[in-house]
Design a protein around this motif. Structure first.
Motif, PDB file in Angstrom:
ATOM      1  N   VAL A 163     -26.374  86.965  59.730  1.00 31.93           N
ATOM      2  CA  VAL A 163     -26.143  85.664  59.097  1.00 31.93           C
ATOM      3  C   VAL A 163     -26.916  84.568  59.836  1.00 31.93           C
ATOM      4  O   VAL A 163     -27.526  83.688  59.221  1.00 31.93           O
ATOM      5  CB  VAL A 163     -24.641  85.340  59.046  1.00 31.93           C
ATOM      6  N   VAL A 164     -26.908  84.622  61.169  1.00 35.86           N
ATOM      7  CA  VAL A 164     -27.639  83.634  61.972  1.00 35.86           C
ATOM      8  C   VAL A 164     -29.136  83.738  61.706  1.00 35.86           C
ATOM      9  O   VAL A 164     -29.831  82.722  61.531  1.00 35.86           O
ATOM     10  CB  VAL A 164     -27.324  83.833  63.468  1.00 35.86           C
ATOM     11  N   GLN A 165     -29.652  84.950  61.657  1.00 34.88           N
ATOM     12  CA  GLN A 165     -31.081  85.129  61.373  1.00 34.88           C
ATOM     13  C   GLN A 165     -31.439  84.636  59.978  1.00 34.88           C
ATOM     14  O   GLN A 165     -32.514  84.054  59.774  1.00 34.88           O
ATOM     15  CB  GLN A 165     -31.447  86.608  61.536  1.00 34.88           C
ATOM     16  N   SER A 166     -30.549  84.855  59.021  1.00 35.51           N
ATOM     17  CA  SER A 166     -30.797  84.388  57.658  1.00 35.51           C
ATOM     18  C   SER A 166     -30.814  82.863  57.588  1.00 35.51           C
ATOM     19  O   SER A 166     -31.638  82.268  56.876  1.00 35.51           O
ATOM     20  CB  SER A 166     -29.744  84.965  56.719  1.00 35.51           C
ATOM     21  N   VAL A 167     -29.918  82.211  58.328  1.00 37.33           N
ATOM     22  CA  VAL A 167     -29.882  80.747  58.357  1.00 37.33           C
ATOM     23  C   VAL A 167     -31.148  80.194  58.999  1.00 37.33           C
ATOM     24  O   VAL A 167     -31.763  79.236  58.494  1.00 37.33           O
ATOM     25  CB  VAL A 167     -28.621  80.264  59.101  1.00 37.33           C
ATOM     26  N   HIS A 168     -31.580  80.786  60.121  1.00 38.46           N
ATOM     27  CA  HIS A 168     -32.803  80.318  60.785  1.00 38.46           C
ATOM     28  C   HIS A 168     -34.020  80.485  59.878  1.00 38.46           C
ATOM     29  O   HIS A 168     -34.862  79.572  59.773  1.00 38.46           O
ATOM     30  CB  HIS A 168     -33.010  81.095  62.088  1.00 38.46           C
ATOM     31  N   THR A 169     -34.119  81.634  59.219  1.00 38.36           N
ATOM     32  CA  THR A 169     -35.282  81.898  58.361  1.00 38.36           C
ATOM     33  C   THR A 169     -35.336  80.924  57.187  1.00 38.36           C
ATOM     34  O   THR A 169     -36.398  80.365  56.872  1.00 38.36           O
ATOM     35  CB  THR A 169     -35.231  83.339  57.854  1.00 38.36           C
ATOM     36  N   SER A 170     -34.200  80.709  56.548  1.00 38.91           N
ATOM     37  CA  SER A 170     -34.174  79.813  55.389  1.00 38.91           C
ATOM     38  C   SER A 170     -34.416  78.358  55.803  1.00 38.91           C
ATOM     39  O   SER A 170     -35.093  77.615  55.078  1.00 38.91           O
ATOM     40  CB  SER A 170     -32.838  79.940  54.658  1.00 38.91           C
ATOM     41  N   LEU A 171     -33.892  77.952  56.955  1.00 38.26           N
ATOM     42  CA  LEU A 171     -34.086  76.571  57.403  1.00 38.26           C
ATOM     43  C   LEU A 171     -35.553  76.299  57.724  1.00 38.26           C
ATOM     44  O   LEU A 171     -36.111  75.266  57.322  1.00 38.26           O
ATOM     45  CB  LEU A 171     -33.208  76.295  58.625  1.00 38.26           C
ATOM     46  N   ILE A 172     -36.200  77.210  58.433  1.00 33.16           N
ATOM     47  CA  ILE A 172     -37.610  77.013  58.787  1.00 33.16           C
ATOM     48  C   ILE A 172     -38.482  77.045  57.534  1.00 33.16           C
ATOM     49  O   ILE A 172     -39.421  76.251  57.393  1.00 33.16           O
ATOM     50  CB  ILE A 172     -38.041  78.088  59.803  1.00 33.16           C
ATOM     51  N   LYS A 173     -38.166  77.932  56.606  1.00 35.65           N
ATOM     52  CA  LYS A 173     -38.927  77.994  55.348  1.00 35.65           C
ATOM     53  C   LYS A 173     -38.740  76.710  54.536  1.00 35.65           C
ATOM     54  O   LYS A 173     -39.695  76.197  53.922  1.00 35.65           O
ATOM     55  CB  LYS A 173     -38.497  79.211  54.531  1.00 35.65           C
ATOM     56  N   ALA A 174     -37.519  76.156  54.551  1.00 34.64           N
ATOM     57  CA  ALA A 174     -37.276  74.907  53.826  1.00 34.64           C
ATOM     58  C   ALA A 174     -38.023  73.746  54.476  1.00 34.64           C
ATOM     59  O   ALA A 174     -38.547  72.869  53.777  1.00 34.64           O
ATOM     60  CB  ALA A 174     -35.780  74.614  53.787  1.00 34.64           C
ATOM     61  N   ILE A 175     -38.093  73.730  55.809  1.00 28.92           N
ATOM     62  CA  ILE A 175     -38.854  72.678  56.498  1.00 28.92           C
ATOM     63  C   ILE A 175     -40.323  72.752  56.124  1.00 28.92           C
ATOM     64  O   ILE A 175     -40.982  71.723  55.888  1.00 28.92           O
ATOM     65  CB  ILE A 175     -38.649  72.797  58.023  1.00 28.92           C
ATOM     66  N   HIS A 176     -40.870  73.959  56.041  1.00 30.71           N
ATOM     67  CA  HIS A 176     -42.268  74.120  55.626  1.00 30.71           C
ATOM     68  C   HIS A 176     -42.474  73.635  54.189  1.00 30.71           C
ATOM     69  O   HIS A 176     -43.443  72.910  53.904  1.00 30.71           O
ATOM     70  CB  HIS A 176     -42.659  75.593  55.741  1.00 30.71           C
ATOM     71  N   ASP A 177     -41.574  74.028  53.291  1.00 27.75           N
ATOM     72  CA  ASP A 177     -41.740  73.656  51.886  1.00 27.75           C
ATOM     73  C   ASP A 177     -41.603  72.149  51.683  1.00 27.75           C
ATOM     74  O   ASP A 177     -42.386  71.545  50.933  1.00 27.75           O
ATOM     75  CB  ASP A 177     -40.708  74.393  51.031  1.00 27.75           C
TER      76      ASP A 177
END
Length: 296
Positions: A163-177
């Motif tokens: 769950v922590v890895q999923s949150v980190h991945t989605s947050l960084i991807k959202a920052i890029h987008d």
């Protein structure tokens, strides 16, 4: 857009950010009830900020993949030659270190990842830190760099590591987008504030954090371990975890009190049952019921 707006953006675009962060996940401790998806973001990012802060205070940097490295630059003044420094052989070494402690000044900095730099128009230059000659890895952005470990963060927030890895991945991807779309971002992690305005990256560390960073013993914190070799390998993980600030991030509730509250809530549910709303049946008292005969 602040962190709360970024969380809403992720949750309202599940097709772009799939993963376990989109749904409420069970906690690793039964005393804690499952949280809403947005609350999971808040607690995991808070634990991540405490993890990075603790690592930097211990003299290590943290590299978050595709986001950047939270590291530090050591600024040293010129040291006087030995014959002019008044070196005293009879003086204790700790006293001599305290006398020249002002020579080393630690400046924390943030180095964006190459994938993040590609989306930015302006960011701190490549000479933000001076890379030591002994570090040949491309992942080394400073002194004692570590990748962001999801294990301690998951243990402090009582959620699964995935769950922590999923949150980190989605947050960084959202920052890029959001950076690609031209949105202004204000990421406040407590000890550092990162802002992106018109694709211009700027950051500012908290003054109290900088003061605490310079109060620590630089020469001691830059070592691999503060303990001796024999003591380092005999110290258990539980003893190290008990001294971590992440261990006290959330207070564990009393399991007896949680069980008592659960029983009370279940009793109230049973007492609130209304027989008038029960399903109506065609059973009649005058109807004879033929029971099977018992063979004696």
């Amino acid at each position: 857009m602040n962190l709360d707006d970024i969380y809403n953006w992720i949750l309202t675009h599940p097709q772009n950010y799939p993963g376990k962060q989109q749904e409420s996940q069970p906690r690793t401790v039964q005393s804690y009830k499952p949280l809403e998806p947005k609350a999971q973001f808040h607690i995991i990012i808070k634990a991540t900020a405490e993890y990075i802060k603790e690592k930097m205070l211990n003299g290590n940097g943290v590299n978050m993949k595709e986001l950047g490295a939270f590291t530090m630059e050591v600024i040293s003044d010129y040291v006087k030659p030995l014959q002019h420094s008044g070196f005293n052989m009879t003086q204790d070494l700790a006293i001599q270190r305290a006398d020249r402690k002002h020579i080393h000044q630690i400046r924390p900095c943030f180095v964006p990842d190459n994938a993040f730099k590609y989306l930015l128009a302006r960011y701190p230059g490549k000479e933000e830190i001076t890379k030591p000659m002994s570090q040949h890895s491309i992942y080394q952005k400073g002194f004692g760099m570590n990748f962001c470990n999801a294990g301690p963060i998951a243990a402090s927030s009582y959620l699964g590591k995935d769950v922590v890895q999923s949150v980190h991945t989605s947050l960084i991807k959202a920052i890029h987008d959001l950076t690609r779309l031209g949105h202004d971002l204000h990421i406040d992690l407590g000890f550092i504030k990162i802002s992106v305005q018109n694709k211009d990256l700027k950051y500012k560390y908290d003054q109290s954090f900088i003061h605490r960073l310079n109060q620590t013993d630089y020469e001691l914190k830059m070592r691999k371990s503060d303990l001796g070799t024999s003591q380092h390998w005999t110290t258990t993980y539980q003893e190290k975890w008990s001294k971590s600030t992440l261990n006290n991030l959330l207070t564990r509730p009393n399991p007896n009190q949680v069980q008592e509250n659960y029983e009370k809530s279940m009793a109230l549910k049973i007492m609130s049952l209304d027989l008038n709303t029960a399903e109506q049946t065609n059973y009649s008292k005058k109807q004879k019921v033929q029971l099977p005969t018992l063979n004696k």
